[in-house]
Design an enzyme around this catalytic site. Structure first.
Site, PDB file in Angstrom:
ATOM      1  CG  LEU A   1      -2.297  -0.849   0.840  1.00  0.00           C
ATOM      2  CD1 LEU A   1      -2.982  -1.029   2.181  1.00  0.00           C
ATOM      3  CD2 LEU A   1      -3.123  -0.370  -0.315  1.00  0.00           C
TER       4      LEU A   1
ATOM      5  CG  HIS B   1      -2.428  -7.910  17.032  1.00  0.00           C
ATOM      6  ND1 HIS B   1      -3.432  -8.415  17.629  1.00  0.00           N
ATOM      7  CD2 HIS B   1      -2.801  -7.124  16.154  1.00  0.00           C
ATOM      8  CE1 HIS B   1      -4.651  -7.955  17.192  1.00  0.00           C
ATOM      9  NE2 HIS B   1      -4.231  -7.074  16.209  1.00  0.00           N
TER      10      HIS B   1
ATOM     11  CB  SER C   1      -9.257  -8.531  12.494  1.00  0.00           C
ATOM     12  OG  SER C   1      -9.607  -7.195  12.510  1.00  0.00           O
TER      13      SER C   1
ATOM     14  NE  ARG D   1      -3.589  -3.856  16.845  1.00  0.00           N
ATOM     15  CZ  ARG D   1      -3.564  -3.777  15.706  1.00  0.00           C
ATOM     16  NH1 ARG D   1      -2.378  -3.719  15.261  1.00  0.00           N
ATOM     17  NH2 ARG D   1      -4.581  -3.798  15.092  1.00  0.00           N
TER      18      ARG D   1
ATOM     19  CG  HIS E   1       0.385  -7.502  14.007  1.00  0.00           C
ATOM     20  ND1 HIS E   1      -0.136  -8.237  13.060  1.00  0.00           N
ATOM     21  CD2 HIS E   1      -0.080  -6.640  13.954  1.00  0.00           C
ATOM     22  CE1 HIS E   1      -1.102  -7.613  12.498  1.00  0.00           C
ATOM     23  NE2 HIS E   1      -1.121  -6.456  12.925  1.00  0.00           N
TER      24      HIS E   1
ATOM     25  CD  GLU F   1       4.907  -3.122   9.199  1.00  0.00           C
ATOM     26  OE1 GLU F   1       4.081  -3.756   8.480  1.00  0.00           O
ATOM     27  OE2 GLU F   1       5.566  -4.134  10.063  1.00  0.00           O
TER      28      GLU F   1
ATOM     29  NE  ARG G   1       0.587  -0.638  13.029  1.00  0.00           N
ATOM     30  CZ  ARG G   1      -0.651  -1.458  12.975  1.00  0.00           C
ATOM     31  NH1 ARG G   1      -1.933  -0.855  12.796  1.00  0.00           N
ATOM     32  NH2 ARG G   1      -0.862  -2.853  12.661  1.00  0.00           N
TER      33      ARG G   1
ATOM     34  CG  LEU H   1      -4.248  -0.783   6.546  1.00  0.00           C
ATOM     35  CD1 LEU H   1      -5.540  -1.286   5.981  1.00  0.00           C
ATOM     36  CD2 LEU H   1      -3.130  -1.471   5.627  1.00  0.00           C
TER      37      LEU H   1
HETATM   38  C1  LIG Z   1      -2.245 -10.210   9.423  1.00  0.00           C
HETATM   39  C2  LIG Z   1      -2.219  -8.600   9.259  1.00  0.00           C
HETATM   40  C3  LIG Z   1      -3.043  -7.677   9.647  1.00  0.00           C
HETATM   41  C4  LIG Z   1      -3.067  -6.512   9.437  1.00  0.00           C
HETATM   42  N1  LIG Z   1      -4.392  -5.630   9.632  1.00  0.00           N
HETATM   43  C5  LIG Z   1      -4.152  -4.306   9.436  1.00  0.00           C
HETATM   44  C6  LIG Z   1      -5.373  -3.521   9.571  1.00  0.00           C
HETATM   45  O1  LIG Z   1      -6.349  -4.123   9.428  1.00  0.00           O
HETATM   46  N2  LIG Z   1      -5.139  -2.336   9.290  1.00  0.00           N
HETATM   47  C7  LIG Z   1      -3.972  -1.633   9.343  1.00  0.00           C
HETATM   48  O2  LIG Z   1      -3.891  -0.595   9.369  1.00  0.00           O
HETATM   49  N3  LIG Z   1      -2.888  -2.420   9.489  1.00  0.00           N
HETATM   50  C8  LIG Z   1      -2.983  -3.712   9.578  1.00  0.00           C
HETATM   51  N4  LIG Z   1      -1.875  -4.402   9.491  1.00  0.00           N
HETATM   52  C9  LIG Z   1      -0.631  -3.913   9.261  1.00  0.00           C
HETATM   53  C10 LIG Z   1      -0.654  -3.468   7.709  1.00  0.00           C
HETATM   54  O3  LIG Z   1      -1.212  -4.335   7.080  1.00  0.00           O
HETATM   55  C11 LIG Z   1       1.138  -3.330   7.260  1.00  0.00           C
HETATM   56  O4  LIG Z   1       1.629  -2.455   8.146  1.00  0.00           O
HETATM   57  C12 LIG Z   1       1.113  -2.357   5.858  1.00  0.00           C
HETATM   58  O5  LIG Z   1       0.131  -3.147   4.977  1.00  0.00           O
HETATM   59  C13 LIG Z   1       2.446  -2.395   5.336  1.00  0.00           C
HETATM   60  O6  LIG Z   1       2.489  -1.802   4.063  1.00  0.00           O
HETATM   61  P1  LIG Z   1       3.690  -1.576   3.193  1.00  0.00           P
HETATM   62  O7  LIG Z   1       3.246  -0.934   2.000  1.00  0.00           O
HETATM   63  O8  LIG Z   1       4.279  -0.715   4.034  1.00  0.00           O
HETATM   64  O9  LIG Z   1       4.656  -2.965   3.136  1.00  0.00           O
HETATM   65  P2  LIG Z   1       3.957  -4.315   2.470  1.00  0.00           P
HETATM   66  O10 LIG Z   1       2.696  -4.507   2.098  1.00  0.00           O
HETATM   67  O11 LIG Z   1       4.642  -5.300   3.409  1.00  0.00           O
HETATM   68  O12 LIG Z   1       4.763  -4.184   1.041  1.00  0.00           O
HETATM   69  C14 LIG Z   1       6.132  -4.525   0.880  1.00  0.00           C
HETATM   70  C15 LIG Z   1       6.503  -4.687  -0.612  1.00  0.00           C
HETATM   71  O13 LIG Z   1       7.988  -4.557  -0.594  1.00  0.00           O
HETATM   72  C16 LIG Z   1       8.634  -5.377  -1.419  1.00  0.00           C
HETATM   73  N5  LIG Z   1       9.771  -5.799  -1.141  1.00  0.00           N
HETATM   74  C17 LIG Z   1      10.118  -6.180   0.079  1.00  0.00           C
HETATM   75  N6  LIG Z   1      11.196  -6.240   0.113  1.00  0.00           N
HETATM   76  C18 LIG Z   1      11.760  -6.176  -0.954  1.00  0.00           C
HETATM   77  C19 LIG Z   1      13.016  -6.157  -1.824  1.00  0.00           C
HETATM   78  N7  LIG Z   1      14.168  -6.351  -1.188  1.00  0.00           N
HETATM   79  N8  LIG Z   1      13.237  -6.024  -3.324  1.00  0.00           N
HETATM   80  C20 LIG Z   1      11.885  -5.436  -3.921  1.00  0.00           C
HETATM   81  N9  LIG Z   1      10.858  -5.457  -3.203  1.00  0.00           N
HETATM   82  C21 LIG Z   1      10.843  -5.767  -1.915  1.00  0.00           C
HETATM   83  C22 LIG Z   1       7.252  -6.512  -1.528  1.00  0.00           C
HETATM   84  O14 LIG Z   1       7.451  -7.353  -2.848  1.00  0.00           O
HETATM   85  C23 LIG Z   1       5.769  -5.689  -1.327  1.00  0.00           C
HETATM   86  O15 LIG Z   1       5.663  -5.150  -2.474  1.00  0.00           O
HETATM   87  C24 LIG Z   1      -1.975  -5.885   9.577  1.00  0.00           C
HETATM   88  C25 LIG Z   1      -0.563  -6.615   9.395  1.00  0.00           C
HETATM   89  C26 LIG Z   1      -0.876  -7.793   9.361  1.00  0.00           C
HETATM   90  C27 LIG Z   1       0.309  -8.833   9.618  1.00  0.00           C
END
Ligand SMILES: Cc1cc2nc3c(=O)[nH]c(=O)nc-3n(C[C@H](O)[C@H](O)[C@H](O)COP(=O)(O)OP(=O)(O)OC[C@H]3O[C@@H](n4cnc5c(N)ncnc54)[C@H](O)[C@@H]3O)c2cc1C
Length: 667
Positions: free
Chosen positions: A44, A267, A285, A338, A430, A454, A464, A470
């Site tokens: 995201l 969590h 959740s 949490r 988590h 993140e 958090r 998100l």
């Molecule tokens: C089970 C679960 C449920 C959750 N529910 C919620 C919720 O309801 N509400 C909320 O606010 N948060 C929630 N969270 C937290 C939230 O989902 C995450 O913090 C957030 O989605 C992280 O987004 P991001 O874009 O930073 O990273 P990510 O979605 O982890 O994306 C990482 C990206 O980096 C890429 N990547 C990683 N390393 C490399 C590399 N070396 N080279 C190239 N690409 C790489 C991956 O391919 C991916 O595209 C939840 C987390 C979990 C584990």
């Protein structure tokens, strides 16, 4: 030690972001076409940044290790996303969201960033609705809200239990538009293995094509890291198994400071561990805490009988249950944050009141909610003489509509029907509040290197609040970075393409190739997972939910030993020039083995308890976290010097001008 400059704009907090936007340097549309930006990660945070930057006219190269941006770990987010829209008319406002987030983070976040986050939160929802994200709606057609921990309002927007998936599909459609226009070049199945600096500025990356094994050079005028969190340093976590710290750790080794590594979220509502051969943990959740009541048996003999399988939870009378969160925290009850809920569960289980054969679980019980909803439905339907069975059936249908997919997931894993018998839950790793240090512009300590989502140390301080990751990732990608990066790139309009045939690219590529060859040629005795599990155990037992000086010192030594053993004895089958998942894992675990040590060092340095960082030596009389604002109201930002144990600590002193520093209370 230096003092870090967070570059927070001057002026009253409510004007900072507006004034900033009015005064930043802009890049004109024609010049944007001459500027390249690399975005590593298309969850995201990265996906929203890539789409927005391409829409603005920059040339974006986006990288992800999965086969599509749709598979980023963000897809797993279940519960929802916060925004201060105040649709419920329950007293919400930008200020309240700001206040709740700073308090929830135990006063260890940067006020100005959090205020900006609250300020843009409403726009995120509008953006996602415009993309077609199917948020749940109430009977009047407005978007519905529910509550998450640590707040007294309902501000969480959701799409059943699949909010992350739906947000990601919206974001992906925005990306796809730009891919089709040729403004985003998407590199799926590519892993960034290093950042390349030229004259002190981030000017590119080295990536491995995970299908062919080929090592590639990519240049740009700026690099954005959006690679997610490092919770998998614990081996078992709720994160996707591929989630890793490699990009964040590699930029750290190239000069980006790493902030608050010890601040990790455990969590409270995860499915308990089932055995030694498990590869990941599953989240239930936090949204379930809107309706589920958490309890353990009030009598130790009942807990023992349940552990031995001689007693069923449903057989326990109301007065024999201890709803310990409602008892200890009457104001917030089951919706305490949490960190508080996790510690309270651990306290009960450590005292012997846990359920499950292991004694490491508490109940999350929906019986009361099912009856309440069922009675309401019976009234609505005019069923004045509805039987208990009819009421329960009606209530279960309401619960199913709200959380059906989560209940189904639980039943598949545990083989018990959670509509009929309480769920068992236990805390699990988590989310990581720590990460790459960034200033107000989201720039790291390396010029032209940004970090969002993140992966950065973020706005959440020491803990958090639910549904705010998100919000932060999308705020960074859709609404903050597109402004701040332009301010930096305005100086690059005449730079021209960055060549990749320079000595800086040569050196970075050489180093990577040597390391990959080492793994293939080492022919050791143990698999990568063998070392990862060992690291995870040390992290969980000594750097987990509760930490103390003795354990942290032991952990640092033990992690060093595991790392030494890893480099001698790791065995990576397969070849370099092919798809080789073990080789991918080896690189990632090598980085976790360094990060884990810095993590423990940071926890050792912070002689206080705050949020997710709980030091057993620093506890109030009633067992709550004891902060030390006089000595520790700072962000610790570590500079790499060659060994994690020799990292240099820099401090960003936190100023609280708009919120009074108080002892956090949810009573
Ligand atoms: C089970 C679960 C449920 C959750 N529910 C919620 C919720 O309801 N509400 C909320 O606010 N948060 C929630 N969270 C937290 C939230 O989902 C995450 O913090 C957030 O989605 C992280 O987004 P991001 O874009 O930073 O990273 P990510 O979605 O982890 O994306 C990482 C990206 O980096 C890429 N990547 C990683 N390393 C490399 C590399 N070396 N080279 C190239 N690409 C790489 C991956 O391919 C991916 O595209 C939840 C987390 C979990 C584990």
């Amino acid at each position: 030690m230096t003092t870090l400059n967070s570059k927070v704009p001057k002026g009253p907090i409510k004007d900072k972001w507006t004034t900033y936007k009015e005064n930043v340097d802009l890049v004109n549309p024609a010049n944007k076409r001459n500027i390249d930006i690399i975005v590593v990660g298309t969850g995201l945070a990265g996906g929203s940044a890539a789409a927005s930057l391409a829409e603005l006219g920059y040339n974006v190269k986006a990288f992800a290790y999965q086969d599509s941006p749709r598979r980023a770990h963000s897809i797993a987010a279940q519960g929802g996303i916060n925004a201060a829209k105040n649709y419920q008319n329950d007293g919400d406002s930008n200020y309240r969201l700001f206040y709740d987030t700073v308090k929830g983070g135990d006063y260890r976040s940067r006020e100005a960033n959090v205020f900006r986050l609250a300020e843009v939160s409403g726009a995120i929802i509008d953006q996602c609705v415009a993309q077609g994200v199917p948020f749940a709606r109430d009977y009047g057609g407005l978007l519905d809200n529910r509550s998450f921990g640590g707040v007294l309002v309902s501000r969480t927007f959701y799409a059943k239990g699949q909010t992350g998936q739906q947000l990601l599909l919206g974001c992906y459609s925005a990306m796809n538009r730009q891919i089709a226009r040729g403004k985003i070049e998407m590199f799926n199945r590519h892993e960034m293995l290093d950042v390349v600096k030229v004259d002190g500025k981030a000017r590119g990356i080295i990536a491995r094509d995970l299908i062919s094994g080929e090592i590639e050079r990519h240049s740009a005028h700026a690099v954005v890291i959006a690679t997610g969190g490092y919770g998998n340093v614990y081996f078992l976590s709720t994160n996707a198994m591929g989630s890793n710290a490699t990009a964040a750790w590699k930029v750290h080794k190239k000069g980006a400071y790493f902030a608050n590594p010890c601040m990790t979220q455990i969590h409270p509502t995860c499915i308990p561990r089932s055995g030694d051969y498990q590869s990941k943990l599953t989240l239930m959740s936090e949204s379930l805490r809107n309706d589920g009541r958490i309890w353990v048996p009030a009598k130790i003999e009942d807990a023992k009988a349940i552990q031995e399988g001689k007693l069923k939870p449903t057989a326990l009378a109301e007065e024999d249950r201890d709803y310990y969160l409602e008892r200890r925290y009457p104001a917030y009850g089951n919706l305490v944050p949490r960190d508080v809920a996790s510690r309270a569960a651990k306290e009960r289980c450590d005292a012997g009141y846990g359920v499950n054969a292991t004694g490491e679980a508490v109940y999350l019980d929906f019986a009361a909610a099912i009856f309440r909803y069922g009675s309401e439905q019976a009234k609505i339907k005019g069923m004045d003489n509805a039987s208990k069975e009819e009421i329960i059936k009606l209530g279960e249908a309401v619960i199913e509509a709200k959380y059906g997919n989560l209940f189904q997931m639980y039943e598949k894993i545990i083989a018990e029907n959670p509509y009929k018998t309480p769920m068992m839950i236990y805390p699990a790793t988590h989310y990581t509040m720590g990460g790459v240090w960034v200033d107000y512009n989201l720039m790291t300590t390396v010029d032209g290197l940004y970090c969002i989502g993140e992966a950065n140390f973020s706005d959440h301080g020491a803990n958090r609040l639910g549904a705010s990751a998100l919000m932060q990732g999308l705020a960074d990608g859709y609404f903050v970075l597109p402004y701040t990066i332009g301010d930096y790139l305005a100086d690059d309009i005449r730079t021209g393409k960055i060549p990749t045939d320079s000595k800086e690219f040569d050196e970075a590529e050489k180093e990577i190739k040597e390391k990959l060859e080492f793994f293939i040629n080492n022919k050791g005795t143990h698999s990568v997972d063998y070392f990862h599990k060992k690291l995870g155990l040390v992290m969980w037992n000594k750097v987990g939910m509760a930490r103390n000086e003795k354990h942290l010192k032991e952990a640092i030594k033990e992690i060093q030993d595991i790392r030494e053993d890893f480099w001698k004895n790791v065995k990576v089958p397969g070849d370099l020039n092919e798809m080789n998942v073990e080789l991918e894992k080896a690189g990632r675990v090598a980085d976790f083995l360094e990060l884990g040590e810095l993590f423990a060092l940071d926890a050792l340095n912070r002689n206080e308890s705050c949020g997710g960082h709980f030091r057993e030596e620093y506890v109030t009389e009633d067992g709550e976290a004891l902060r030390d604002d006089k000595n520790y109201a700072y962000v610790s930002a570590w500079e790499y010097t060659g060994k994690p144990s020799e990292a240099i600590l820099h401090k960003e002193e936190l100023e609280f001008k708009d919120i009074e520093l108080k002892t956090r209370s949810y009573k």
